[in-house]
Scaffold this active site. Structure first.
Site, PDB file in Angstrom:
ATOM      1  N   ASN A  28       0.856  -1.180   0.000  1.00  0.00           N
ATOM      2  CA  ASN A  28       0.000   0.000   0.000  1.00  0.00           C
ATOM      3  C   ASN A  28       0.887   1.223   0.000  1.00  0.00           C
ATOM      4  O   ASN A  28       2.017   1.167   0.485  1.00  0.00           O
ATOM      5  CB  ASN A  28      -0.800   0.057   1.312  1.00  0.00           C
ATOM      6  CG  ASN A  28      -2.141  -0.616   1.210  1.00  0.00           C
ATOM      7  OD1 ASN A  28      -2.483  -1.216   0.204  1.00  0.00           O
ATOM      8  ND2 ASN A  28      -2.905  -0.495   2.261  1.00  0.00           N
ATOM      9  N   ARG A  29       0.338   2.339  -0.443  1.00  0.00           N
ATOM     10  CA  ARG A  29       1.100   3.578  -0.426  1.00  0.00           C
ATOM     11  C   ARG A  29       1.112   4.135   0.997  1.00  0.00           C
ATOM     12  O   ARG A  29       0.056   4.367   1.578  1.00  0.00           O
ATOM     13  CB  ARG A  29       0.421   4.562  -1.372  1.00  0.00           C
ATOM     14  CG  ARG A  29       1.279   5.659  -1.848  1.00  0.00           C
ATOM     15  CD  ARG A  29       0.456   6.627  -2.667  1.00  0.00           C
ATOM     16  NE  ARG A  29       0.229   6.226  -4.051  1.00  0.00           N
ATOM     17  CZ  ARG A  29       1.131   6.339  -5.021  1.00  0.00           C
ATOM     18  NH1 ARG A  29       2.332   6.795  -4.771  1.00  0.00           N
ATOM     19  NH2 ARG A  29       0.830   5.988  -6.255  1.00  0.00           N
TER      20      ARG A  29
END
Ligand code: CTP
Ligand code: CA
Length: 216
Positions: A28-29
């Protein structure tokens, strides 16, 4: 004296990474900045902070004990090992899914193909918020939303069973940036924190927790 003094607080931060094979992963960012600043602000108030962190490029904040993890399953296990605690704050951007199996050897792209079987990861925040034993007295989550922020965050707070949720709008340049704008949503109160450096948001949360603990 700060009511945070001596409180035991567990914070998750950063992304999790979910291996596909030894050289590839899903993630995930997340820069980890907001979670690290929260850990630092709480430690500055005198709390004993354990920061359970996925991979980031950040140094360990002053006065904080950092425990490094990679996957969501490892993050959940590390949080459970860190209990009991007075508060738990889930700031991590946990990968919602992991590959159903991890290949021990690098898969050749021709053999792997373009599809991947995934299974859902455990929800760490909901698991801790709904624990029968050792549930921290104050459980706080984050809701990063790109639309319908307040309604989605209110629903998320109820669904997960946490006490407070901090809603932030990530439709702009918040991810990886140094500023954030948020709402603190509790059962009976909602407070807006206008766009400010992530350090200020962290200090706002530490102050709200200090006030909460001093009123008990
Ligand atoms: N969270 C968690 N474990 C997960 C997923 C999320 O602990 N497996 C926590 C995050 O750290 C955050 C909160 O739950 O505090 C909300 O995360 P978010 O991704 O917004 O919620 P989801 O339930 O995963 O919903 P969706 O991604 O579908 O919006
Ligand atoms: Ca999610």
């Amino acid at each position: 004296m700060s009511a945070l003094q001596g409180k035991s607080i567990v914070v998750t931060a950063g992304p999790t990474i979910e291996p596909i094979d030894p050289v590839r992963f899903l993630s995930n960012r997340s820069s980890g900045k907001q979670g690290y600043l929260i850990a630092e602000a709480l430690a500055a108030g005198g709390a004993n902070v354990r920061l359970i962190s996925g991979p980031t490029c950040l140094p360990c904040p002053n006065g904080v004990e950092r425990i490094d993890v990679e996957t969501a399953l490892d993050m959940l296990a590390a949080v459970e090992t860190a209990l009991p605690a007075d508060a738990f704050i889930a700031v991590a951007a946990v990968a919602d899914w992991r590959p159903a199996s991890k290949q021990a050897r690098k898969a050749e792209k021709a053999a792997q193909g373009a599809s991947l079987d995934l299974v859902e990861n455990p929800d760490i925040l909901a698991t801790i918020a709904q624990r029968e034993n050792d549930r921290p007295a104050l459980v706080i989550g984050f809701a990063a939303e790109t639309h319908d922020m307040l309604d989605r965050a209110r629903a998320k707070r109820l669904r997960k069973g946490c006490d407070w949720i901090i809603a932030n709008d990530v439709s702009g340049d918040v991810m990886g940036g140094d500023e954030n704008a948020a709402w603190l949503i509790g059962q009976t109160h909602e407070t807006e924190w206008k766009r400010a450096p992530k350090k200020t948001i962290a200090e706002n949360l530490a102050a709200a927790m200090d006030a909460h603990f001093s009123s008990r």
